[in-house]
Design a protein around this motif. Structure first.
Motif, PDB file in Angstrom:
ATOM      1  N   SER A  81      40.223  27.019  82.129  1.00 21.92           N
ATOM      2  CA  SER A  81      39.757  27.021  80.744  1.00 21.92           C
ATOM      3  C   SER A  81      40.274  25.764  80.058  1.00 21.92           C
ATOM      4  O   SER A  81      41.460  25.501  80.049  1.00 21.92           O
ATOM      5  CB  SER A  81      40.279  28.263  80.021  1.00 21.92           C
ATOM      6  OG  SER A  81      40.097  28.125  78.640  1.00 21.92           O
ATOM      7  N   ASN A 107      40.845  26.995  76.159  1.00 23.86           N
ATOM      8  CA  ASN A 107      40.487  28.409  76.102  1.00 23.86           C
ATOM      9  C   ASN A 107      39.031  28.662  75.731  1.00 23.86           C
ATOM     10  O   ASN A 107      38.713  29.649  75.084  1.00 23.86           O
ATOM     11  CB  ASN A 107      41.413  29.164  75.145  1.00 23.86           C
ATOM     12  CG  ASN A 107      42.852  29.089  75.583  1.00 23.86           C
ATOM     13  OD1 ASN A 107      43.140  29.136  76.766  1.00 23.86           O
ATOM     14  ND2 ASN A 107      43.755  28.941  74.645  1.00 23.86           N
ATOM     15  N   GLU A 121      28.919  40.774  76.664  1.00 28.12           N
ATOM     16  CA  GLU A 121      29.446  40.273  77.932  1.00 28.12           C
ATOM     17  C   GLU A 121      28.878  38.882  78.179  1.00 28.12           C
ATOM     18  O   GLU A 121      27.684  38.651  77.979  1.00 28.12           O
ATOM     19  CB  GLU A 121      29.055  41.183  79.090  1.00 28.12           C
ATOM     20  CG  GLU A 121      29.665  42.554  79.014  1.00 28.12           C
ATOM     21  CD  GLU A 121      29.288  43.434  80.186  1.00 28.12           C
ATOM     22  OE1 GLU A 121      28.901  42.897  81.257  1.00 28.12           O
ATOM     23  OE2 GLU A 121      29.371  44.661  80.030  1.00 28.12           O
ATOM     24  N   HIS A 146      33.675  33.921  85.949  1.00 25.10           N
ATOM     25  CA  HIS A 146      34.416  34.726  84.985  1.00 25.10           C
ATOM     26  C   HIS A 146      33.491  35.591  84.140  1.00 25.10           C
ATOM     27  O   HIS A 146      32.542  35.087  83.547  1.00 25.10           O
ATOM     28  CB  HIS A 146      35.239  33.839  84.043  1.00 25.10           C
ATOM     29  CG  HIS A 146      36.100  32.853  84.769  1.00 25.10           C
ATOM     30  ND1 HIS A 146      37.198  33.228  85.509  1.00 25.10           N
ATOM     31  CD2 HIS A 146      36.003  31.516  84.883  1.00 25.10           C
ATOM     32  CE1 HIS A 146      37.751  32.155  86.041  1.00 25.10           C
ATOM     33  NE2 HIS A 146      37.040  31.105  85.677  1.00 25.10           N
ATOM     34  N   ARG A 147      33.787  36.893  84.069  1.00 24.14           N
ATOM     35  CA  ARG A 147      33.068  37.824  83.185  1.00 24.14           C
ATOM     36  C   ARG A 147      33.989  38.116  82.016  1.00 24.14           C
ATOM     37  O   ARG A 147      35.088  38.614  82.189  1.00 24.14           O
ATOM     38  CB  ARG A 147      32.738  39.107  83.933  1.00 24.14           C
ATOM     39  CG  ARG A 147      32.060  40.143  83.082  1.00 24.14           C
ATOM     40  CD  ARG A 147      31.748  41.399  83.932  1.00 24.14           C
ATOM     41  NE  ARG A 147      31.457  42.514  83.075  1.00 24.14           N
ATOM     42  CZ  ARG A 147      32.316  43.473  82.766  1.00 24.14           C
ATOM     43  NH1 ARG A 147      33.532  43.458  83.252  1.00 24.14           N
ATOM     44  NH2 ARG A 147      31.960  44.454  81.971  1.00 24.14           N
ATOM     45  N   LEU A 148      33.522  37.780  80.808  1.00 22.92           N
ATOM     46  CA  LEU A 148      34.306  38.032  79.610  1.00 22.92           C
ATOM     47  C   LEU A 148      33.584  39.050  78.742  1.00 22.92           C
ATOM     48  O   LEU A 148      32.362  38.990  78.601  1.00 22.92           O
ATOM     49  CB  LEU A 148      34.516  36.729  78.824  1.00 22.92           C
ATOM     50  CG  LEU A 148      35.328  35.708  79.614  1.00 22.92           C
ATOM     51  CD1 LEU A 148      34.456  34.548  79.989  1.00 22.92           C
ATOM     52  CD2 LEU A 148      36.516  35.271  78.826  1.00 22.92           C
ATOM     53  N   SER A 207      33.673  40.935  74.906  1.00 25.42           N
ATOM     54  CA  SER A 207      34.214  40.895  73.557  1.00 25.42           C
ATOM     55  C   SER A 207      33.702  42.088  72.757  1.00 25.42           C
ATOM     56  O   SER A 207      32.513  42.412  72.815  1.00 25.42           O
ATOM     57  CB  SER A 207      33.794  39.598  72.854  1.00 25.42           C
ATOM     58  OG  SER A 207      34.309  39.567  71.539  1.00 25.42           O
ATOM     59  N   ALA A 227      32.595  31.846  74.970  1.00 28.90           N
ATOM     60  CA  ALA A 227      33.666  32.790  74.639  1.00 28.90           C
ATOM     61  C   ALA A 227      34.930  31.976  74.426  1.00 28.90           C
ATOM     62  O   ALA A 227      35.282  31.143  75.257  1.00 28.90           O
ATOM     63  CB  ALA A 227      33.852  33.796  75.768  1.00 28.90           C
ATOM     64  N   VAL A 243      39.010  32.262  73.730  1.00 28.41           N
ATOM     65  CA  VAL A 243      40.087  33.235  73.891  1.00 28.41           C
ATOM     66  C   VAL A 243      41.349  32.726  73.212  1.00 28.41           C
ATOM     67  O   VAL A 243      41.786  31.613  73.458  1.00 28.41           O
ATOM     68  CB  VAL A 243      40.365  33.491  75.396  1.00 28.41           C
ATOM     69  CG1 VAL A 243      41.482  34.492  75.568  1.00 28.41           C
ATOM     70  CG2 VAL A 243      39.095  33.945  76.093  1.00 28.41           C
ATOM     71  N   VAL A 248      38.872  37.686  71.965  1.00 25.62           N
ATOM     72  CA  VAL A 248      37.794  36.845  72.483  1.00 25.62           C
ATOM     73  C   VAL A 248      36.779  36.674  71.367  1.00 25.62           C
ATOM     74  O   VAL A 248      36.272  37.647  70.835  1.00 25.62           O
ATOM     75  CB  VAL A 248      37.117  37.475  73.724  1.00 25.62           C
ATOM     76  CG1 VAL A 248      35.955  36.609  74.188  1.00 25.62           C
ATOM     77  CG2 VAL A 248      38.132  37.664  74.841  1.00 25.62           C
TER      78      VAL A 248
END
Length: 131
Positions: free
Chosen positions: A67, A70, A89, A95-97, A99, A119, A121, A126
């Protein structure tokens, strides 16, 4: 619905444009041609492909992703709306983020599956930026 060029899709998937072209040539990613002859990928198709691609990660030869400040640029793969809250999502390379935010924020940003978003962070939060 938003469409992506091969180069944009490659960046969102965390691969080189040559890899994305090979996947398109092999039929792994469905592409269409615009008036100028460029290959485009529908946002919803790219979102689905990014989720499937992420499920297959984990080998020794995988590229290490980091990142930068971030921020995780990616593609929205799911939006679940409740009466007040929402869940978004994003698939950013492998990477799966996820929020949790207000429904109002999702509506103001116009977030939909297949669109590009970032996204961000900070600590345990998030934040989602529309691109």
């Amino acid at each position: 619905m938003q469409s992506y060029t091969i180069g944009q899709a490659a960046r969102l998937l965390g691969v080189s444009p040559d890899t994305a072209r090979r996947w398109a040539d092999a039929g792994r990613i469905v592409t269409l041609r615009d008036e100028g002859g460029r290959r485009l990928i529908d946002g919803k198709d790219l979102a689905a492909f990014s989720v499937e691609l992420a499920k297959g990660t984990g080998g020794e030869d995988d590229v290490s992703y980091t990142s930068v400040r971030n921020a995780f640029p990616g593609i929205v793969t799911a939006v679940k709306l409740g009466d007040v809250a929402a869940q978004v999502e994003i698939q950013a390379g492998p990477h799966r983020l996820v929020s949790l935010l207000t429904r109002e924020a999702v509506e103001e940003l116009g977030l939909e599956v297949g669109m590009e978003a970032t996204a961000r962070v900070k600590s345990t939060n998030v934040h989602i930026d529309r691109v």
